[in-house]
Design a protein around this motif. Structure first.
Motif, PDB file in Angstrom:
ATOM      1  N   HIS A 168      79.367 142.893  43.917  1.00  0.00           N
ATOM      2  CA  HIS A 168      78.446 143.057  45.040  1.00  0.00           C
ATOM      3  C   HIS A 168      77.333 142.012  45.045  1.00  0.00           C
ATOM      4  O   HIS A 168      77.216 141.177  44.146  1.00  0.00           O
ATOM      5  N   CYS A 169      76.484 142.143  46.053  1.00  0.00           N
ATOM      6  CA  CYS A 169      75.372 141.200  46.215  1.00  0.00           C
ATOM      7  C   CYS A 169      74.124 141.726  45.498  1.00  0.00           C
ATOM      8  O   CYS A 169      74.112 142.834  44.952  1.00  0.00           O
ATOM      9  N   LEU A 170      73.073 140.916  45.521  1.00  0.00           N
ATOM     10  CA  LEU A 170      71.774 141.344  44.992  1.00  0.00           C
ATOM     11  C   LEU A 170      71.341 142.597  45.745  1.00  0.00           C
ATOM     12  O   LEU A 170      71.329 142.615  46.981  1.00  0.00           O
ATOM     13  N   GLY A 171      71.005 143.650  45.004  1.00  0.00           N
ATOM     14  CA  GLY A 171      70.568 144.882  45.640  1.00  0.00           C
ATOM     15  C   GLY A 171      71.706 145.725  46.173  1.00  0.00           C
ATOM     16  O   GLY A 171      71.474 146.734  46.812  1.00  0.00           O
ATOM     17  N   SER A 177      77.884 137.139  47.736  1.00  0.00           N
ATOM     18  CA  SER A 177      76.574 136.555  47.474  1.00  0.00           C
ATOM     19  C   SER A 177      76.378 136.336  45.977  1.00  0.00           C
ATOM     20  O   SER A 177      77.108 135.568  45.367  1.00  0.00           O
ATOM     21  N   MET A 178      75.451 137.040  45.328  1.00  0.00           N
ATOM     22  CA  MET A 178      75.253 136.918  43.880  1.00  0.00           C
ATOM     23  C   MET A 178      76.563 137.130  43.121  1.00  0.00           C
ATOM     24  O   MET A 178      76.886 136.421  42.159  1.00  0.00           O
ATOM     25  N   GLY A 179      77.363 138.100  43.601  1.00  0.00           N
ATOM     26  CA  GLY A 179      78.626 138.410  42.925  1.00  0.00           C
ATOM     27  C   GLY A 179      79.603 137.244  42.945  1.00  0.00           C
ATOM     28  O   GLY A 179      80.463 137.126  42.059  1.00  0.00           O
ATOM     29  N   ALA A 180      79.468 136.352  43.929  1.00  0.00           N
ATOM     30  CA  ALA A 180      80.391 135.216  44.004  1.00  0.00           C
ATOM     31  C   ALA A 180      80.167 134.241  42.856  1.00  0.00           C
ATOM     32  O   ALA A 180      81.105 133.651  42.325  1.00  0.00           O
ATOM     33  N   LYS A 181      78.910 134.097  42.478  1.00  0.00           N
ATOM     34  CA  LYS A 181      78.621 133.180  41.365  1.00  0.00           C
ATOM     35  C   LYS A 181      79.207 133.740  40.069  1.00  0.00           C
ATOM     36  O   LYS A 181      79.818 133.016  39.280  1.00  0.00           O
ATOM     37  N   VAL A 182      79.050 135.043  39.896  1.00  0.00           N
ATOM     38  CA  VAL A 182      79.619 135.687  38.711  1.00  0.00           C
ATOM     39  C   VAL A 182      81.147 135.570  38.755  1.00  0.00           C
ATOM     40  O   VAL A 182      81.801 135.270  37.739  1.00  0.00           O
ATOM     41  N   ALA A 183      81.705 135.756  39.941  1.00  0.00           N
ATOM     42  CA  ALA A 183      83.162 135.674  40.082  1.00  0.00           C
ATOM     43  C   ALA A 183      83.673 134.298  39.673  1.00  0.00           C
ATOM     44  O   ALA A 183      84.695 134.167  38.988  1.00  0.00           O
ATOM     45  N   ALA A 184      82.959 133.254  40.066  1.00  0.00           N
ATOM     46  CA  ALA A 184      83.398 131.893  39.740  1.00  0.00           C
ATOM     47  C   ALA A 184      83.394 131.670  38.230  1.00  0.00           C
ATOM     48  O   ALA A 184      84.285 131.017  37.678  1.00  0.00           O
TER      49      ALA A 184
END
Lengths: 473, 514
Positions: free
Chosen positions: A19-22, A85-92
Motif C-alpha cells: 500500500h501507499c503512505l497512510g 506509491s510508497m509500496g512501489a519503491k519497496v516492491a522494486a
C-alpha cells in the motif's frame, strides 16, 4: 496461432500488494473483488501501517525484508508484486532480491506499479515534505482534519465509504512511520541497486496526479524495468486502488494473463539502446541489431502446415520459456530462417535436409504425444510436454511409424532445435541486454577500434552494462 | 583486400601454376612463386572483403564460413561451417583463432615412440627455420620466456591476459601445471606489414573468429596475399574449381572453374590444390584423380577439443581480450597418460551465440535452466584443449549421393573417436575440472567437441600408402601438388595453421627446385 495453455497451468498466480503512505492492505479490497479468476490477492501491511502499526523497521530495506518474509511464508508458485506509491519503491527492492536469486522468492514474474514512488529519491518539494511531516502529530481533532485533507487531496472522486475507510487507515498509521517515510524513506536512493529489473511491469498513473503522475512514471519508474505497459487513468489522482478499483482490477487481470495468443515483443531497455547508439558500435552492426527488433523480424514466412507450426511453438515455449510480455517469436524466426537462409555448412547425416527434418520431427513429436500420453503435443500440459521432451533428449522416444523419426533421430533433431532456439534468442538485443553483454560496443566506425582496456577478473569499463538478473551494481 | 591494380592473365595463357584456395596452404606458396617470377593465379571460391566490413556478431558473420552442406556421420559426428571451415580470400584464416603453437618433435614421430598413429616424413629441424621466418613476417606476439623451449623468442610482446586466462593461471598453478602467455598471430603493437597496409595493434575486442576489423590478427588477405599481388600474382574471387583437364600423359593442362554462373578454363603448367581437408579430397574423389593409393578421403582426423566451463563469483566477461591468451604444453606427454600423444591447454572466452550453442547442444540445457544459465554469461569462463587424434582407416570422407549447388556430390564424413581419443578426453576433462575447482569455479561442466579438419590426402614416402610425397607432390600426377591440412599424416597436438604455412613455404621451395 497460439494454443491456450492447459487450464491447470494458468491457475494460481499470487499477487502480493503493498500500500501507499497512510494506507493498509485494506486499500486493495475493491481491486480484489473484481480481479479475474486464478489471481489470488495477498495484501501486506507494511511496518507502521494497518495491522502492522506496531511493527518496527521503517527504512526501505526493513520494509522490503518484512515483505520478503511474508512472501516466503506464503511460498507462492508464480507471483507478482504490486506496489502503490510508497509500496512501489519497496516492491522494486524486493524484486531486485528476487531476480538476484534470493531463496524463497523464486517465481516472481511481473510488477504492478501504481502511482509509484521511484527507486531513486521521490520528487517532492521540501515545503510539502515539511508540511506533511507533522500531520499525524498533535491532538485527535488535528489528526482527523489532516487525514481528511490528505485523502481528499489525493483523489478525484471517492464514495463516502471509501473516503471514510481511507481516513481510518491514515489515522491507524504509526506517526513515527509516517515521519520516517517523509524524512528518510522517500529520500533513500535505490536507483543503482535496483538497476534494470528483467521483468515486465504494468505502470499505472493518475492523469491528475502531481509529482508521481504520468510524466514521472515514464521518466523515473519505467527505466527500471525490462518492459513497461503504461496506462494513465483519467479522472484519477493518486489513490488509484481506491478511486479506480475497477479499472485497476481489469488492467491487472489482463496483464497477469494476457489473452491466449496475445504477446508483446521485448523492448531494448533505454540504457542498452543508448549503448547501441554510441560511437562504440559500428553503424552496420547497430542497423543489423535493430533490424532484429523490428516487427518484421517476427513475421512468419509460413511454409509449415498450421498443425506442425503449433507443435513448433509449443516445443519452443518449453525450450526457451519467455514472458508473454517480452516474447521473441522464436518459431516465426526459425521457420523463416529455414526457408530463406543459406545453410550452416553441415547437417547430421542421419537426418534429412534441415527444413524437411523440422517438418518430420514436428509430426513425430505430435505422434509421440498421442502414443505415450494419449494426446497430441499441443494438447499436453506443460509438465506432459516436458516429460516427453526429456524422453526425446535421451533418445528414448521413437514414433515407430513409417515416415516418422526414430529415437536417435529425434534426439539429434532436438539438439538442432535447441541450437536454433538459442541462436535467435541470444542474438536478440533484448536478450543481450538481459545478459549485460558489452561486446556489441567493442568497435565503432573509425580506423582504430575502441575495443576494451579493462578485461581482467572483475574488471569493467565504466560504460559496460551489467546483467539484469542478479545483483545490480 | 586491394586487387584493382593486380597483374592479370588471359585464360588462354599457360600460366606456371594455378593455386586452388587462398588459405594458410595456398597463400604462402602463391607469394613465394610470384616472388620467384612465376606467373601464378589463385582461384578462390569465396569473395573478397575489406576488414572494415566485418560485423562483431556471429549470425552476421555466417558468410565467413563454408556453407555448402556436409553430411556429418559416425559416433562423434563433427560440426563443420563455423566450427572449422572458412571461405573467401584468405580462407579459414579469416575466422581462425590465431593461436600459433609450434609442433612438438615427439608428435612427428608418435608411431616410433608409442606404436600408435603415423610418423611424419619430416623432422622438426626442417620446420624450425620456417616457423621463425613465419613468426617474424606475420608479427607473432608471444611470451618473453617460453617454458618449453627457452631459446625461442617472439618478435612482439605477448598479448595481455584476460579474465579466463588469469583464472586458469591461478588454478593451474595450484595443481603445479605450468602455463604461459599464448603465442598469437595477432600484433600487440602497430606493425608495418610488408607490401600491405599497416596492421593496427589489437584492441582486445574479442571478435577474432568473426574477422579482425583492424588487421591486428593475421589473415592471409592482410599478410601473404598482398605480398603475392605485389609480386605479380593474380587472385580471382568467386571462382569454384570443379574440373581438371589432362593431356594424354595424364598431366594437368587446365583448371575448369565457374564464376558468376559462367564456365571458364584456365590453361596452366601446374596445379596446387589447397582447398582444405574436405574440399581437396572431395574434388579428387569426384574427378577420380590422384588416388592410386586408395588413400584419398581416408584417415580423416579432428582434434579432440573438449572444453570445460565454470561459473565464477566475479565477472569474467570472456568476450573481452584475445580469447585464448593463456596456454600450456605441460600435457603434450602427461606422465600418467593411458593414451598415446597428448594435448595443449588454452584458456577460453567465447562470444555469446557460439557459447550458447555449446550450452544448448553440448550441455543439453533447455527450459528455465537454459534461460537462467544464459543470464550468467558474464560470470563464466572456459578452458579448452587441442588433443591428438589418431588416424583411422574407417574415419573417412566419401561422396554422398546428394548433389549440391556446385554440381558435385556432397561430402559424407564419418568420424568416430577411438579408445585413445576417449581416454585423452577423460584425462583432459579431469585436469580442466580440477583447474577450475582450484580457481574457485562452481557449476563446472564439460563440452565435448572436436576441431579442425585434418588428413584425407596424407603425405608419405610410399606411393602405395600415401597420396603425396613429403613435399606435397602427387605420386600419380607429377604437376599436381597438394598443400593444406589434408596432407597431415597425423593430427599433432598443435593447432595446425602455422604448420600448414610452414609446409606451404616448403612445398613452394620444392616446386622451385624441381
Amino acid at each position: 496461432m497460439h494454443n491456450p495453455k492447459p487450464s491447470q497451468g494458468a491457475a494460481a498466480l499470487s499477487l502480493f500488494c503493498l500500500h501507499c503512505l497512510g494506507g493498509s492492505a485494506r486499500e486493495w479490497q475493491g481491486v480484489e473483488r473484481e480481479l479475474g479468476a486464478g489471481i489470488s490477492l495477498v495484501g501486506i501491511d507494511l511496518p507502521g501501517f494497518g495491522s502492522a502499526a506496531d511493527v518496527p523497521g521503517y527504512s526501505v530495506a526493513a520494509m522490503a525484508e518484512h515483505v520478503a518474509a511474508q512472501v516466503r511464508a506464503a511460498a507462492p508458485g508464480r507471483w507478482m508484486l504490486a506496489g502503490h506509491s510508497m509500496g512501489a519503491k519497496v516492491a522494486a527492492v524486493v524484486a531486485r532480491q528476487a531476480v538476484a536469486g534470493a531463496a524463497g522468492l523464486e517465481g516472481l514474474c511481473g510488477l504492478v506499479l501504481l502511482a509509484g514512488s521511484p527507486p531513486g529519491p521521490e520528487p517532492m518539494s521540501e515545503e510539502r515534505r515539511a508540511d506533511m511531516t507533522g500531520w499525524l502529530d498533535g491532538d485527535a481533532a488535528h489528526r482527523a482534519t489532516q487525514a481528511r485533507e490528505f485523502v481528499a487531496a489525493n483523489a478525484v472522486t471517492l464514495t463516502p465509504e471509501a473516503r471514510a475507510a481511507a481516513e481510518v487507515d491514515v489515522l491507524r498509521a504509526n506517526p513515527a512511520a509516517w515521519r520516517a517515510w517523509l524524512q528518510s524513506g522517500s529520500r533513500e536512493d535505490w536507483a543503482e541497486r535496483v538497476g534494470v529489473l528483467p521483468l515486465p511491469a504494468l505502470i499505472l498513473a493518475g492523469a491528475e496526479d502531481g509529482d508521481l503522475g504520468p510524466e514521472a512514471q515514464r521518466r523515473l519508474m519505467a527505466p527500471h524495468v525490462l518492459t513497461a505497459e503504461h496506462h494513465d487513468l483519467p479522472h484519477a489522482r493518486h489513490l488509484l486502488p481506491i478511486e479506480a478499483a475497477s479499472t485497476v482490477a481489469r488492467l491487472i487481470t489482463r496483464f497477469a494473463a494476457l489473452p491466449p495468443g496475445e504477446t508483446q515483443p521485448p523492448r531494448i531497455p533505454p540504457h542498452y539502446r543508448a549503448l547501441l547508439e554510441s560511437g562504440r558500435t559500428s553503424t552496420a552492426l547497430r542497423d543489423a541489431l535493430l533490424a532484429r527488433v523490428a516487427p518484421e523480424a517476427d513475421t512468419r514466412r509460413a511454409w509449415l502446415p498450421a498443425g506442425a507450426y503449433a507443435v513448433l511453438e509449443a516445443a519452443l515455449d518449453r525450450v526457451i520459456p519467455q514472458s508473454p510480455h517480452a516474447r521473441i517469436d522464436l518459431a516465426a524466426r526459425i521457420e523463416r530462417s529455414l526457408a530463406e537462409d543459406a545453410g550452416d555448412g553441415w547437417r547430421f547425416a542421419d537426418l534429412p535436409a534441415d527444413a524437411e527434418a523440422m517438418h518430420q520431427a514436428l509430426l513425430s513429436l505430435d505422434a509421440l504425444g498421442r502414443l505415450l500420453h494419449q494426446d497430441g503435443f499441443t494438447g499436453l500440459t506443460d509438465a506432459g510436454r516436458d516429460t516427453l521432451l526429456h524422453r526425446v533428449a535421451d533418445g528414448q522416444a521413437a514414433a515407430a511409424a513409417p515416415g516418422l523419426f526414430d529415437g536417435s533421430q529425434m534426439a539429434l533433431w532436438f539438439q538442432d532445435l535447441r541450437a536454433m532456439a538459442v541462436k535467435h534468442y541470444v542474438g536478440h538485443p533484448a536478450t543481450l541486454a538481459r545478459m549485460g553483454y558489452s561486446g556489441v560496443a567493442s568497435g565503432g566506425d573509425g580506423p582504430r577500434k575502441s575495443g576494451f582496456t579493462r578485461f581482467g577478473i572483475g574488471e569493467r569499463e565504466a560504460w559496460e552494462p551489467v546483467a539484469l538478473a542478479g545483483e545490480a551494481p | 583486400m586491394k586487387l584493382d591494380t593486380m597483374r592479370r592473365h588471359g585464360l588462354g595463357e599457360v600460366v606456371d601454376a594455378v593455386v586452388i584456395g587462398t588459405g594458410a596452404g595456398g597463400a604462402p606458396l602463391l607469394a613465394r612463386l610470384a616472388a620467384a617470377g612465376l606467373r601464378v593465379i589463385a582461384l578462390e571460391a569465396g569473395r573478397n572483403r575489406e576488414p572494415e566490413d566485418y560485423l562483431t556478431d556471429e549470425a552476421l558473420s555466417a558468410d565467413l564460413y563454408w556453407r555448402g552442406e556436409r553430411l556429418a556421420a559416425g559416433e562423434t559426428p563433427q560440426a563443420f561451417g563455423a566450427n572449422n571451415s572458412g571461405i573467401g580470400i584468405g580462407g579459414s584464416t579469416l575466422h581462425w583463432g590465431a593461436f600459433v603453437p609450434r609442433v612438438d618433435a615427439r608428435d612427428l614421430q608418435l608411431r616410433q615412440d608409442s606404436g600408435q598413429g603415423r610418423d611424419w616424413p619430416i623432422k622438426l629441424d626442417e620446420l624450425q627455420p620456417l616457423y621463425v621466418e613465419l613468426e617474424a613476417f606475420l608479427g607473432v606476439s608471444g611470451p618473453a620466456h617460453y617454458p618449453w623451449q627457452p631459446a625461442r623468442h617472439y618478435p612482439l610482446p605477448a598479448l595481455p591476459r584476460n579474465a579466463p586466462a588469469q583464472a586458469m593461471a591461478m588454478g593451474a598453478a595450484q595443481l603445479g601445471v605450468a602455463t604461459c602467455n599464448a603465442p598469437a598471430a595477432v600484433v600487440s603493437q602497430d606493425f608495418a606489414q610488408a607490401d600491405g597496409p599497416t596492421r593496427l595493434a589489437c584492441v582486445h575486442c574479442g571478435y577474432c573468429h568473426q574477422g579482425c576489423r583492424n588487421r591486428a590478427k593475421v589473415s592471409m588477405d592482410t599478410t601473404f596475399l598482398p605480398l603475392a599481388v605485389a609480386r605479380g600474382a593474380e587472385i580471382r574471387p568467386g571462382c569454384f574449381a570443379h574440373g581438371l583437364e589432362r593431356d594424354s600423359q595424364g598431366r594437368i593442362t587446365a583448371v575448369l572453374y565457374r564464376q558468376d554462373g559462367r564456365e571458364h578454363r584456365q590453361l596452366c603448367a601446374a596445379v596446387f590444390l589447397c582447398a582444405g581437408a574436405v574440399e581437396t579430397p572431395r574434388l579428387l574423389l569426384h574427378l577420380g584423380l590422384g588416388n592410386r593409393s586408395g588413400q584419398v578421403g581416408r584417415n580423416y582426423m579432428a582434434h579432440v577439443a573438449t572444453q570445460v566451463w565454470g561459473t565464477f563469483a566475479e565477472e569474467m566477461r570472456g568476450n573481452k581480450g584475445w580469447p585464448s591468451s593463456l596456454m600450456s604444453e605441460a600435457m603434450v606427454r602427461p606422465r600418467d597418460a593411458d593414451f598415446a600423444g597428448g594435448y595443449l591447454l588454452q584458456s577460453l572466452g567465447v562470444v555469446p551465440q557460439t557459447w550458447a550453442d555449446g550450452v544448448a547442444r553440448g550441455r543439453g540445457l533447455w527450459g528455465r535452466a537454459l534461460v537462467d544459465y544464459i543470464d550468467r554469461y558474464n560470470f563464466t569462463a572456459g578452458i579448452g584443449i587441442n588433443g591428438e587424434c589418431l588416424p583411422y582407416d574407417h574415419n573417412r570422407l566419401t561422396l554422398s549421393d546428394e548433389i549440391d549447388e556446385t554440381g558435385l556430390p556432397k561430402p559424407h564424413i564419418a568420424f568416430s573417436y577411438g579408445e585413445n581419443e576417449r581416454r585423452l578426453q577423460a584425462h583432459a576433462t579431469r585436469l580442466m575440472t580440477g583447474i577450475w575447482q582450484e580457481a574457485g569455479a562452481t557449476d563446472i561442466w564439460a563440452l565435448p567437441r572436436s576441431a579442425h579438419t585434418i588428413g584425407t590426402c596424407r603425405m608419405g614416402t610410399d606411393p602405395d600408402d600415401a597420396v603425396v610425397n613429403p613435399f606435397g607432390r602427387s605420386f600419380d600426377i607429377d604437376n599436381l601438388w597438394i598443400c593444406d591440412n589434408s596432407v597431415f599424416p597425423s593430427s599433432l597436438a598443435a593447432n595446425p595453421a602455422l604448420t600448414i604455412m610452414a609446409l606451404s613455404l616448403r612445398t613452394a621451395a620444392a616446386f622451385l627446385d624441381r
